[in-house]
Scaffold this active site. Structure first.
Site, short mmCIF file in Angstrom:
data_model
loop_
_atom_site.label_atom_id
_atom_site.label_comp_id
_atom_site.label_asym_id
_atom_site.label_seq_id
_atom_site.Cartn_x
_atom_site.Cartn_y
_atom_site.Cartn_z
N THR A 24 -37.65 4.94 -49.40
CA THR A 24 -37.12 5.92 -48.44
C THR A 24 -38.01 7.16 -48.42
OG1 THR A 24 -34.97 5.09 -49.13
CG2 THR A 24 -34.94 6.97 -47.66
N GLY A 54 -33.82 5.09 -60.50
CA GLY A 54 -34.69 4.35 -61.42
C GLY A 54 -34.87 2.90 -61.06
N GLY A 71 -36.90 1.91 -59.09
CA GLY A 71 -38.36 1.79 -59.04
C GLY A 71 -39.01 2.17 -60.36
N GLU A 109 -38.81 11.68 -62.28
CA GLU A 109 -37.88 12.11 -61.22
C GLU A 109 -36.89 13.13 -61.77
OE1 GLU A 109 -37.74 8.30 -58.22
OE2 GLU A 109 -36.42 8.28 -59.94
N LYS A 123 -26.27 2.62 -50.19
CA LYS A 123 -26.28 3.38 -51.43
C LYS A 123 -25.04 4.26 -51.61
CE LYS A 123 -30.49 1.81 -51.72
NZ LYS A 123 -31.65 2.66 -51.87
O1 LIG Z 1 -35.12 6.15 -58.27
C1 LIG Z 1 -35.98 5.64 -57.60
C2 LIG Z 1 -37.24 5.13 -58.17
O2 LIG Z 1 -37.23 5.23 -59.56
C3 LIG Z 1 -35.80 5.52 -56.13
O3 LIG Z 1 -35.60 6.77 -55.59
C4 LIG Z 1 -34.60 4.63 -55.90
O4 LIG Z 1 -34.86 3.38 -56.52
C5 LIG Z 1 -34.37 4.40 -54.41
O5 LIG Z 1 -35.42 3.68 -53.86
P1 LIG Z 1 -35.45 3.20 -52.34
O6 LIG Z 1 -35.63 4.42 -51.51
O7 LIG Z 1 -36.62 2.25 -52.29
O8 LIG Z 1 -34.14 2.51 -52.07
#
Ligand SMILES: O=C(CO)[C@H](O)[C@H](O)COP(=O)(O)O
Length: 254
Positions: free
Chosen positions: A51, A118, A120, A126, A144
């Site tokens: 995102t 997390g 990712g 973060e 989400k």
């Molecule tokens: O915390 C994160 C990475 O550590 C991301 O912000 C979380 O996983 C959301 O990712 P996405 O925007 O791909 O849904």
């Protein structure tokens, strides 16, 4: 044979429609957050994930069209690359330790704006960057948004762990009633290794918890570096919805 092909075609079409709906939702949330929170002179924390890619794209457009001066501090290798690729002004916490706004994604967000992050694997940086921000702005798609953490995100709480301690940490997590799983890499043999050379253990839970207490308990466990539970960090969340609208949630007053 024809029926099988038709069914496969229909299922591919359905998948494509779903994917584009989710991507449009991410884009809409990112655009709104950038427009409403980034200003000239802003010191901005740049989160990680898919995102955030949209947020950086809109940020670069805004910086170019409105001639804004924005200093960007990344939360990961990915964020750093995005900032560089878009020609934005890159800084770090040693040069810019105080941030006005941090824009980041989330894996799940409840009505109190407690977050699981997390997915990712970037939770450590973060959280450090979020803690340096006056305001944390969450951007996410409709999947989400939940009433209770764990309702949407089923993979558990990402916990960053010092590699030599992963077995005792996982045992401790079991004793807390959690179900830990060492996160394995997809295109490499062995576990995921974070930007800070640590492992990630995803701790599944069955029932809701007092998130603040759980977070304290986890962080007090030797070997745990940081967790993806963000309690009391976010000020506002933007969710791109299925119908193209953006739903905005503010942190409720305490
Ligand atoms: O915390 C994160 C990475 O550590 C991301 O912000 C979380 O996983 C959301 O990712 P996405 O925007 O791909 O849904």
């Amino acid at each position: 044979m024809i029926l099988r092909r038709t069914l496969m075609h229909t299922s591919t079409l359905f998948h494509k429609t779903m994917t584009s709906q989710v991507e449009q939702a991410k884009d809409a949330a990112a655009l709104r957050a950038v427009r409403e929170h980034v200003y000239d002179g802003c010191r901005l924390g740049v989160g990680s994930g898919s995102t955030v890619v949209y947020a950086v794209k809109h940020l670069a457009e805004l910086v170019t069209t409105a001639g804004l001066n924005v200093t960007c501090v990344p939360t990961s290798f990915q964020a750093r690359q995005l900032i560089i690729e878009h020609g934005l002004h890159l800084s770090d916490l040693s040069q810019t330790p105080e941030l006005d706004v941090v824009i980041d994604g989330a894996d799940e967000c409840d009505p109190q704006l407690n977050l699981i992050k997390g997915g990712g694997g970037c939770q450590l940086q973060e959280k450090i960057v979020a803690a340096c921000g006056k305001k944390m702005v969450v951007i996410a798609d409709y999947r989400k948004k939940s009433q209770e953490l764990g309702e949407q995100w089923k993979k558990g709480i990402p916990i960053e762990v010092v590699p030599m301690a992963y077995v005792p940490v996982m045992n401790k997590l079991r004793s807390y009633g959690l179900e830990p799983v060492l996160r394995m890499a997809q295109s490499k043999a062995g576990p995921v290794v974070t930007d800070n050379s640590n492992f990630v253990v995803d701790a599944k839970f069955t029932a809701p918890h007092n998130w603040e207490l759980l977070e304290t308990k986890l962080c007090r466990t030797p070997g745990v570096v940081e967790t993806g539970l963000f309690v009391g960090f976010a000020s506002v969340a933007y969710f791109g919805m299925k119908d193209g609208s953006v739903s905005v949630l503010h942190k409720p007053p305490v």
